[in-house]
Design a protein around this motif. Structure first.
Motif: not given
Length: 221
Positions: A59, A62, A72, A121, A126, A129-130
């Motif tokens: 993550c 990205k 992250f 992810c 992004f 993934a978040l």
């Protein structure tokens, strides 16, 4: 001012309510949860956490904002270091080490949850993934906060509850939610919907993970 986190919570709060009502969690707080069920949970967490750390790192890769990359990457490292240490101690309470846990193998839900996170992810944007990783942060924070009001007569369970209900963990999650609001503010509606879809799926996996421990799920064949 409306925040995206409030919109997202409306998507997952029904699942969260089912999680709080699950006999695994009610058994944690009243001390009636069988130790063998909790041991199963700890073993499966030992399998799951490396994949969650990898998902956090993916993550971060990205993210366009260097601060988000740092967040992250740092959280991935802390998952490996801090949560790993926690689970080593929990395993020790059952007379086990990581080799013993690995020998028991990952259950279907553990494999499915970790695989879904890594897919979202690595292959998603992004924001996608978040959306996939936020429920694990947020639901654990909410569960920890709620269970901390009651704690547990069992010292081992009380220790686990304190880990996720304590202020440092709550502050970590608050920072991720601030980032979520910031990212979502500029997203087209279709991308916000994808983020919510991933979050709902992983929130459901959170319920499944506790339920799998309660049932001591195994591979049927």
């Amino acid at each position: 001012m409306s925040r995206f986190r409030d919109e997202l919570w409306q998507v997952v709060e029904g699942v969260y309510a089912e999680i709080l009502a699950h006999p695994f969690l009610t058994g944690l707080t009243d001390g009636t949860l069988p130790r063998e069920v909790f041991r199963y949970f700890v073993v499966q967490e030992t399998h799951f956490l490396p994949d969650y750390a990898r998902a956090l790192a993916a993550c971060g890769v990205k993210a366009a904002d260097p601060a988000a990359v740092q967040r992250f990457a740092g959280d991935a490292a802390r998952t490996v270091e801090v949560e790993h240490s926690l689970h080593v101690e929990l395993l020790a309470a059952f007379g086990m080490d990581e080799g013993d846990a690995r020998g028991e193998g990952a259950a279907p839900t553990t494999v499915g949850y970790g695989s879904y996170l890594l897919r979202a992810c690595h292959l998603g944007t992004f924001p996608e993934a978040l959306g996939a990783i936020v429920p694990c942060y947020w639901i654990y924070a909410r569960v920890g906060e709620e269970l901390l009001k009651q704690s547990s007569p069992d010292p081992l369970y009380a220790w686990w509850i304190e880990t996720y209900g304590n202020e440092p963990y709550q502050e970590t999650v608050a920072g991720v939610l601030d980032l979520l609001d910031e990212v979502a503010a500029t997203l087209p509606e279709a991308d916000r919907a994808k983020l919510c879809e991933h979050a709902l799926t992983t929130a459901r996996y959170e319920w499944l993970f506790w339920d799998a421990a309660w049932r001591r799920e195994s591979w049927p064949v």
